[in-house]
Motif scaffolding. Structure first.
Motif, PDB file in Angstrom:
ATOM      1  N   ALA A 112       0.836  -1.198   0.000  1.00  0.00           N
ATOM      2  CA  ALA A 112       0.000   0.000   0.000  1.00  0.00           C
ATOM      3  C   ALA A 112       0.868   1.244   0.000  1.00  0.00           C
ATOM      4  O   ALA A 112       1.985   1.253   0.497  1.00  0.00           O
ATOM      5  N   ASP A 113       0.331   2.333  -0.547  1.00  0.00           N
ATOM      6  CA  ASP A 113       1.058   3.591  -0.588  1.00  0.00           C
ATOM      7  C   ASP A 113       1.123   4.218   0.791  1.00  0.00           C
ATOM      8  O   ASP A 113       0.219   4.080   1.591  1.00  0.00           O
ATOM      9  N   GLU A 114       2.196   4.948   1.076  1.00  0.00           N
ATOM     10  CA  GLU A 114       2.355   5.519   2.405  1.00  0.00           C
ATOM     11  C   GLU A 114       1.248   6.499   2.735  1.00  0.00           C
ATOM     12  O   GLU A 114       0.937   6.728   3.896  1.00  0.00           O
ATOM     13  N   ALA A 115       0.623   7.109   1.738  1.00  0.00           N
ATOM     14  CA  ALA A 115      -0.437   8.055   2.031  1.00  0.00           C
ATOM     15  C   ALA A 115      -1.662   7.363   2.590  1.00  0.00           C
ATOM     16  O   ALA A 115      -2.530   7.993   3.165  1.00  0.00           O
ATOM     17  N   ASP A 116      -1.756   6.082   2.397  1.00  0.00           N
ATOM     18  CA  ASP A 116      -2.927   5.344   2.852  1.00  0.00           C
ATOM     19  C   ASP A 116      -2.677   4.552   4.122  1.00  0.00           C
ATOM     20  O   ASP A 116      -3.586   3.988   4.697  1.00  0.00           O
ATOM     21  N   ASP A 117      -1.446   4.476   4.549  1.00  0.00           N
ATOM     22  CA  ASP A 117      -1.108   3.596   5.665  1.00  0.00           C
ATOM     23  C   ASP A 117      -0.392   4.330   6.782  1.00  0.00           C
ATOM     24  O   ASP A 117       0.134   5.406   6.614  1.00  0.00           O
ATOM     25  N   ALA A 118      -0.310   3.663   7.914  1.00  0.00           N
ATOM     26  CA  ALA A 118       0.387   4.237   9.044  1.00  0.00           C
ATOM     27  C   ALA A 118       1.874   4.181   8.816  1.00  0.00           C
ATOM     28  O   ALA A 118       2.402   3.243   8.263  1.00  0.00           O
ATOM     29  N   VAL A 119       2.565   5.211   9.287  1.00  0.00           N
ATOM     30  CA  VAL A 119       4.016   5.216   9.204  1.00  0.00           C
ATOM     31  C   VAL A 119       4.515   5.190  10.634  1.00  0.00           C
ATOM     32  O   VAL A 119       4.477   6.176  11.320  1.00  0.00           O
ATOM     33  N   GLU A 120       4.973   4.046  11.100  1.00  0.00           N
ATOM     34  CA  GLU A 120       5.297   3.939  12.512  1.00  0.00           C
ATOM     35  C   GLU A 120       6.682   3.432  12.799  1.00  0.00           C
ATOM     36  O   GLU A 120       7.044   3.255  13.937  1.00  0.00           O
ATOM     37  N   ARG A 121       7.465   3.138  11.824  1.00  0.00           N
ATOM     38  CA  ARG A 121       8.805   2.676  12.142  1.00  0.00           C
ATOM     39  C   ARG A 121       9.792   3.243  11.147  1.00  0.00           C
ATOM     40  O   ARG A 121       9.564   3.232   9.967  1.00  0.00           O
ATOM     41  N   ALA A 166      -6.079   6.414  18.769  1.00  0.00           N
ATOM     42  CA  ALA A 166      -5.230   7.099  17.789  1.00  0.00           C
ATOM     43  C   ALA A 166      -6.066   7.549  16.603  1.00  0.00           C
ATOM     44  O   ALA A 166      -6.951   6.832  16.132  1.00  0.00           O
ATOM     45  N   ALA A 167      -5.762   8.744  16.083  1.00  0.00           N
ATOM     46  CA  ALA A 167      -6.541   9.314  14.983  1.00  0.00           C
ATOM     47  C   ALA A 167      -6.272   8.623  13.659  1.00  0.00           C
ATOM     48  O   ALA A 167      -7.116   8.647  12.759  1.00  0.00           O
ATOM     49  N   GLY A 168      -5.115   7.997  13.502  1.00  0.00           N
ATOM     50  CA  GLY A 168      -4.774   7.351  12.237  1.00  0.00           C
ATOM     51  C   GLY A 168      -3.679   8.104  11.519  1.00  0.00           C
ATOM     52  O   GLY A 168      -3.446   9.292  11.744  1.00  0.00           O
ATOM     53  N   ASN A 169      -3.037   7.424  10.582  1.00  0.00           N
ATOM     54  CA  ASN A 169      -1.810   7.930   9.979  1.00  0.00           C
ATOM     55  C   ASN A 169      -1.876   8.083   8.463  1.00  0.00           C
ATOM     56  O   ASN A 169      -0.885   7.883   7.771  1.00  0.00           O
ATOM     57  N   ALA A 170      -3.011   8.436   7.929  1.00  0.00           N
ATOM     58  CA  ALA A 170      -3.146   8.559   6.478  1.00  0.00           C
ATOM     59  C   ALA A 170      -3.089   9.994   5.994  1.00  0.00           C
ATOM     60  O   ALA A 170      -3.389  10.273   4.841  1.00  0.00           O
ATOM     61  N   ALA A 171      -2.715  10.944   6.880  1.00  0.00           N
ATOM     62  CA  ALA A 171      -2.643  12.364   6.517  1.00  0.00           C
ATOM     63  C   ALA A 171      -3.970  12.850   5.934  1.00  0.00           C
ATOM     64  O   ALA A 171      -4.001  13.659   5.009  1.00  0.00           O
ATOM     65  N   THR A 172      -5.058  12.358   6.502  1.00  0.00           N
ATOM     66  CA  THR A 172      -6.398  12.603   5.961  1.00  0.00           C
ATOM     67  C   THR A 172      -7.205  13.515   6.864  1.00  0.00           C
ATOM     68  O   THR A 172      -7.185  13.370   8.082  1.00  0.00           O
ATOM     69  N   ASP A 173      -7.920  14.442   6.264  1.00  0.00           N
ATOM     70  CA  ASP A 173      -8.919  15.214   6.994  1.00  0.00           C
ATOM     71  C   ASP A 173     -10.138  14.304   7.139  1.00  0.00           C
ATOM     72  O   ASP A 173     -10.855  14.054   6.175  1.00  0.00           O
ATOM     73  N   LEU A 174     -10.361  13.794   8.334  1.00  0.00           N
ATOM     74  CA  LEU A 174     -11.449  12.836   8.539  1.00  0.00           C
ATOM     75  C   LEU A 174     -12.821  13.464   8.323  1.00  0.00           C
ATOM     76  O   LEU A 174     -13.810  12.751   8.170  1.00  0.00           O
ATOM     77  N   GLY A 175     -12.889  14.795   8.290  1.00  0.00           N
ATOM     78  CA  GLY A 175     -14.154  15.457   7.994  1.00  0.00           C
ATOM     79  C   GLY A 175     -14.461  15.496   6.510  1.00  0.00           C
ATOM     80  O   GLY A 175     -15.595  15.749   6.112  1.00  0.00           O
ATOM     81  N   SER A 220      -0.244  12.459  10.272  1.00  0.00           N
ATOM     82  CA  SER A 220      -1.376  12.364  11.198  1.00  0.00           C
ATOM     83  C   SER A 220      -2.697  12.757  10.552  1.00  0.00           C
ATOM     84  O   SER A 220      -2.794  13.794   9.886  1.00  0.00           O
ATOM     85  N   ASN A 221      -3.720  11.928  10.757  1.00  0.00           N
ATOM     86  CA  ASN A 221      -5.073  12.340  10.420  1.00  0.00           C
ATOM     87  C   ASN A 221      -5.470  13.520  11.286  1.00  0.00           C
ATOM     88  O   ASN A 221      -4.870  13.774  12.340  1.00  0.00           O
ATOM     89  N   TYR A 222      -6.525  14.217  10.891  1.00  0.00           N
ATOM     90  CA  TYR A 222      -6.979  15.393  11.622  1.00  0.00           C
ATOM     91  C   TYR A 222      -8.443  15.646  11.290  1.00  0.00           C
ATOM     92  O   TYR A 222      -9.050  14.896  10.527  1.00  0.00           O
ATOM     93  N   GLY A 223      -9.025  16.675  11.847  1.00  0.00           N
ATOM     94  CA  GLY A 223     -10.418  16.987  11.545  1.00  0.00           C
ATOM     95  C   GLY A 223     -11.080  17.747  12.676  1.00  0.00           C
ATOM     96  O   GLY A 223     -10.887  17.418  13.851  1.00  0.00           O
ATOM     97  N   THR A 224     -11.860  18.759  12.343  1.00  0.00           N
ATOM     98  CA  THR A 224     -12.500  19.577  13.373  1.00  0.00           C
ATOM     99  C   THR A 224     -13.524  18.792  14.182  1.00  0.00           C
ATOM    100  O   THR A 224     -13.748  19.084  15.350  1.00  0.00           O
TER     101      THR A 224
END
Length: 588
Positions: free
Chosen positions: A120-129, A350-359, A417-421
């Protein structure tokens, strides 16, 4: 917040092409009524004919069992308090029959939680190591090192100068530890891949009696079993992720290595993850509800529910059966969260690691990421447009969960990091290897915490003499010869335990005697949450609000952006602010 194939319980996929690697967020022998079947010797081996069935509100266990039998299923275990059952069946029509049965909400296949598909592409997955592979890809440069930026005052642990994260939230020897280091009458449950209870920095606080493993290893996905029964003891971590999380919460002040946020609270291993990083629905529900029944005060949940990155109510890209499964998954997890809070547990996730605005999540092209083919590729994944109003990332968006975003050493929201208001409650240090003046890799800009020696040895991260072979691993040897290992990881999985640790300090400072569990403290989760959020330090959105991230490796430069929305006291990047340990325990 996901797993690594090299090891851990977080299916950690490393930082993409140039960052090749590994990445979370179950179990055998629970003895509570929440999982009566497992008490006889561990969770059963999972097959295609296994489901979690959720009852309608008000349905008795007896009535639900009768309905399940009529639909063609056999109950393996059930939890009447929450209203779900673990079921086996030979019927291909069972899910549809259960959905139509009186007294049953529906059925969800007992699939994994918390893993990422291979490739999977890094934009879609967690980056933890960030391992030596990553460092090599970045020309081996460790620039603008954060070494020496952590606290190293009187009483600090030997590796405290590597813990910039603790300085960022005032969880230091001269900070919160001098006021409230935590109470051994307070417990934090680590719902993860397991906790290495023998790690020298965790052993003083590890609660072996209360710890449980809700997982049976499955050779077809986990490799050969380490024990004959395939049920690991409740003090073992074959993945590494859970041990790292546990150290951030409560590594002991013992003159060795590091100190956690709350270095004197109890650590309870509530294993819900396979060695391979898969997390199934049933063990996760059992872990959450067991926490409620056993007097745990806070649970850390650094995972999300698979096979769907987002569980949708009725996405047109999904079949009716898939839609029903996702609705049941959302309902089942919410039931467990509600039960936990009603019984004194504050869930932190944890909010998640896809650099996504969850809103405004856009398109999900990774779901369902299970089942997989012989090469490990998901066979059913396709593009789905995600409707924010009807699709949830679970448990990050489950009601009642304190959802944590991640920050780097400079205080910026971590690039992944995911984010969102609507979603971000608070922020905490989770590490950001590219949070440097020139955007090049700095291993020490991640979070250093405890790690199992057995996992490092299996990965080749230490040699035959026990010496680290990668800059992401630190070895500490005490005067008495005791050896302990620590590893740098990054992710919202690393941010969440900082918040969970501060929550444990709050219960330690303001809690009252718990009549349901004599000899322990308790505090209404609503009060714990209010203090956690209310004492967090406000951080305004960057100016301009569209923040640019620059990541430089040997393969080239990557530039991405994320847009922050909201005022300083509550916004999409930081929620109500960055948690602060001193402020939390001196609020009154």
């Amino acid at each position: 917040m996901r797993k690594i194939v090299l090891s851990s319980a977080v299916s950690v996929t490393l930082v993409a092409a140039t960052l090749a690697a590994t990445q979370t967020a179950s179990s055998a022998d629970p003895t509570s009524t929440a999982a009566p079947a497992a008490a006889a010797g561990g969770a059963a081996v999972r097959t295609a004919g296994e489901y979690v069935v959720v009852y309608d509100e008000g349905t008795t266990d007896a009535a639900a069992r009768a309905a399940i039998a009529a639909a063609g299923g056999t109950v393996v275990s059930s939890n009447e308090s929450v209203g779900y059952a673990f079921v086996r069946t030979e019927s291909e029509q069972f899910a549809a029959a259960a959905a139509a049965a009186p007294g049953l909400l529906g059925a969800a296949a007992n699939r994994r939680i918390g893993t990422s598909p291979d490739g999977a592409d890094e934009a879609d997955d967690a980056v933890e190591r960030l391992t030596a592979t990553v460092a090599d890809a970045a020309d081996g440069a460790v620039l603008q090192s954060s070494r020496g930026k952590g606290p190293k005052g009187p009483g600090a642990e030997p590796l405290a100068d590597l813990q910039w994260d603790m300085a960022a939230i005032d969880a230091t020897a001269e900070g919160s530890h001098a006021v409230q280091p935590g109470s051994d009458k307070v417990s934090v449950g680590i719902i993860d891949t397991g906790v290495d209870g023998s790690h020298p920095d965790l052993a003083p606080n590890f609660d072996a009696e209360t710890s449980r493993n809700f997982v049976t290893d499955l050779p077809e996905i986990d490799g050969p079993c380490e024990v004959e029964t395939c049920v690991d003891p409740a003090d073992v971590d074959e993945g590494g992720h859970g041990t790292h999380v546990a150290g951030t919460v409560a590594a002991a002040v013992n003159g060795l290595g590091i100190a956690g946020v709350a270095p004197e609270v109890n650590l309870v291993n509530l294993r819900a993850g396979q060695d391979s990083g898969y997390f199934f629905l049933q063990p996760t529900l059992d872990a959450i509800t067991y926490a409620a029944d056993s007097g745990v005060d806070v649970v850390n949940m650094s995972f999300y529910v698979d096979p769907w990155l987002f569980n949708c109510q009725a996405n047109p890209a999904d079949s009716p059966e898939e839609q029903a499964e996702q609705r049941v998954t959302v309902a089942a997890v919410q039931r467990a969260i509600d039960y936990a809070r009603d019984n004194g547990v504050l869930p932190v996730g944890a909010a998640g690691n896809a650099a996504t605005d969850l809103g405004a999540p856009g398109v999900d092209a990774s779901s369902p990421n299970f089942p997989v083919d012989e090469e490990g590729n998901p066979v059913g994944a396709r593009e789905r447009t995600i409707d924010n109003s009807t699709c949830l990332s679970v448990p990050a968006e489950s009601a009642g969960v304190v959802t944590v975003t991640s920050t780097g050493p400079s205080g910026r929201k971590a690039y992944y990091s995911n984010y969102g208001t609507e979603q971000a409650d608070v922020a905490a240090p989770g590490g950001d290897a590219y949070d440097t003046p020139n955007g090049r890799v700095d291993v020490t800009a991640q979070i250093l915490s405890t790690y199992p020696e057995n996992v490092l040895a299996a990965e080749g991260a230490i040699d035959e003499n026990g010496e680290p072979t990668t800059p992401s691993v630190v070895r500490e040897v005490a005067e008495d010869g005791t050896s302990a290992y620590y590893r740098y990881l990054q992710g919202t999985s690393m941010a969440a335990p900082h918040a969970a640790g501060v929550a444990a300090l709050i219960v330690s400072e303001y809690g009252e005697n718990d009549p349901a569990h004599p000899g322990t403290l308790t505090l209404d989760p609503s009060l714990t949450e209010a203090l956690l959020l209310g004492t967090a330090e406000d951080v305004a959105c960057p100016v301009p609000a569209e923040f640019t991230y620059r990541r430089v490796t040997a393969a080239g430069e990557t530039v991405t952006t994320a847009t922050c929305a909201g005022p300083a006291d509550v916004n999409g990047f930081y929620g109500q602010g960055v948690v602060n340990a001193v402020d939390a325990v001196t609020a009154f």
